[in-house]
Write a protein that holds these residues in place. Sequence first.
Motif, PDB file in Angstrom:
ATOM      1  N   VAL A  98       0.978  -1.077   0.020  1.00 42.62           N
ATOM      2  CA  VAL A  98      -0.024  -0.012  -0.066  1.00 42.62           C
ATOM      3  C   VAL A  98       0.694   1.264   0.005  1.00 42.62           C
ATOM      4  CG1 VAL A  98      -1.891   1.189   1.074  1.00 42.62           C
ATOM      5  CG2 VAL A  98      -1.720  -1.415   1.056  1.00 42.62           C
ATOM      6  N   SER A  99       2.182   1.188   0.685  1.00 41.51           N
ATOM      7  CA  SER A  99       2.679   2.139   0.914  1.00 41.51           C
ATOM      8  C   SER A  99       3.324   2.754  -0.640  1.00 41.51           C
ATOM      9  CB  SER A  99       3.903   2.263   1.935  1.00 41.51           C
ATOM     10  OG  SER A  99       4.745   0.834   1.435  1.00 41.51           O
ATOM     11  N   THR A 100       3.765   1.612  -1.284  1.00 40.17           N
ATOM     12  CA  THR A 100       4.328   1.895  -2.834  1.00 40.17           C
ATOM     13  C   THR A 100       3.030   2.630  -3.487  1.00 40.17           C
ATOM     14  OG1 THR A 100       5.846  -0.155  -2.514  1.00 40.17           O
ATOM     15  CG2 THR A 100       5.247   0.997  -4.932  1.00 40.17           C
ATOM     16  N   VAL A 104       3.166   6.306  -5.271  1.00 40.33           N
ATOM     17  CA  VAL A 104       3.034   6.777  -6.949  1.00 40.33           C
ATOM     18  C   VAL A 104       1.851   7.681  -6.929  1.00 40.33           C
ATOM     19  CG1 VAL A 104       2.345   5.514  -9.156  1.00 40.33           C
ATOM     20  CG2 VAL A 104       3.990   4.589  -7.431  1.00 40.33           C
ATOM     21  N   LEU A 105       0.825   7.262  -6.292  1.00 39.60           N
ATOM     22  CA  LEU A 105      -0.373   8.382  -6.393  1.00 39.60           C
ATOM     23  C   LEU A 105       0.171   9.907  -5.947  1.00 39.60           C
ATOM     24  CD1 LEU A 105      -3.195   6.063  -4.929  1.00 39.60           C
ATOM     25  CD2 LEU A 105      -2.685   6.740  -7.367  1.00 39.60           C
ATOM     26  N   ALA A 106       0.932   9.941  -4.830  1.00 40.32           N
ATOM     27  CA  ALA A 106       1.348  11.306  -4.402  1.00 40.32           C
ATOM     28  C   ALA A 106       2.103  12.079  -5.609  1.00 40.32           C
ATOM     29  CB  ALA A 106       2.095  11.140  -3.146  1.00 40.32           C
ATOM     30  N   ARG A 107       3.168  10.969  -6.223  1.00 40.35           N
ATOM     31  CA  ARG A 107       4.037  11.649  -7.348  1.00 40.35           C
ATOM     32  C   ARG A 107       3.389  12.145  -8.426  1.00 40.35           C
ATOM     33  NH1 ARG A 107       7.500   7.920  -7.029  1.00 40.35           N
ATOM     34  NH2 ARG A 107       6.838   6.524  -8.373  1.00 40.35           N
ATOM     35  N   VAL A 108       2.162  11.463  -8.833  1.00 38.08           N
ATOM     36  CA  VAL A 108       1.550  11.902  -9.859  1.00 38.08           C
ATOM     37  C   VAL A 108       0.358  13.028  -9.766  1.00 38.08           C
ATOM     38  CG1 VAL A 108       2.022   9.707 -11.247  1.00 38.08           C
ATOM     39  CG2 VAL A 108      -0.254   9.913  -9.839  1.00 38.08           C
ATOM     40  N   GLY A 109       0.187  13.074  -8.233  1.00 34.82           N
ATOM     41  CA  GLY A 109      -0.912  14.030  -8.110  1.00 34.82           C
ATOM     42  C   GLY A 109      -2.229  13.491  -7.912  1.00 34.82           C
ATOM     43  N   LEU A 110      -2.342  12.154  -7.715  1.00 36.21           N
ATOM     44  CA  LEU A 110      -3.703  11.629  -7.416  1.00 36.21           C
ATOM     45  C   LEU A 110      -3.851  11.050  -6.153  1.00 36.21           C
ATOM     46  CD1 LEU A 110      -4.061   9.832 -11.052  1.00 36.21           C
ATOM     47  CD2 LEU A 110      -5.066  12.181 -10.325  1.00 36.21           C
TER      48      LEU A 110
END
Length: 306
Positions: A98-100, A104-110
Amino acid sequence: MELHANARLSVEGRRLLCRRVRELNWKVADAAFAGGISERRAYEWLARFDAGETLADRSSRPKSSPKKTPASVEAAIVRLRTLRKTASTIAAILQMAVSTVCAVLARVGLNRLSKLEPVEPANRYCRRHAGELIHLDIKTLGRFRRPGKRALGQGADRRSRKAGWEAVHVAVDDATRLSYVEVLPDQTAATTVGFLHRAIAWFARHGVIVQEVMTDNGSAYVSRLWAATCAEVGLVHIRTRPYRPRTNGKAERFIQTLLREWAYAATYRDSDHRRAVLPEWVRYYNTQRPHGSLGHKAPMTVLAAA
């Protein structure tokens, strides 16, 4: 450009250090001392200056990240996210941590589901005549018997225990921003209805006949007593959509100004002292304070010109 939190020199300071050495023939040790950095660090800036490189901080990001999530997996995460799947659901589907997925979601802004919605356009409106619409709202403030940490700093422990609360009721005219404010003991329906009657009378004394009122969905504003009062005095009551404070934005913005320039603008002896200062501040707001949305004129000036 963001500098390191502990950086002694800005980019211009680094450039000045290099010019002192190369153009003014300063000793490196003297230039380093003047800049508050080590001589070794000064030589590093000089080397970059001589090589024509930027003097800005370099990124600490590694040149390669062998364990970075593959682009194909990131694309799958984004596709599932657009279907409004949660991070834990995506992790279960792709058999990932879940942390990964969250990273990824934080990096792409979602990282927030609200990011999936299109940006809502601004919905600005302004009634043409004073009294067509009055915005009402309430802000709760804590009472106090002596100044606390907000005035004296975080280290002060001078809380007024069990001092209670008081409610700041505000009424703002949509067209002119003319405002009426009272500090009352609570925000019950009876108290709020009493404020409404006094606000209507105050506006009437200034030649403003109130026709409609806008409120949020607070308990006092959805009560039977409030509905009966609006019908009795001939007011049209408009309620905002739930969780949509921007609809009543003129009252919300006025409360921000009220808190910044009155409630938290000075060190008051107690809450009674703060309340006693309020009428003078409201008079200043209505008659002298320039308002950006009114062409930097005061509300009373706009009302007189209407």
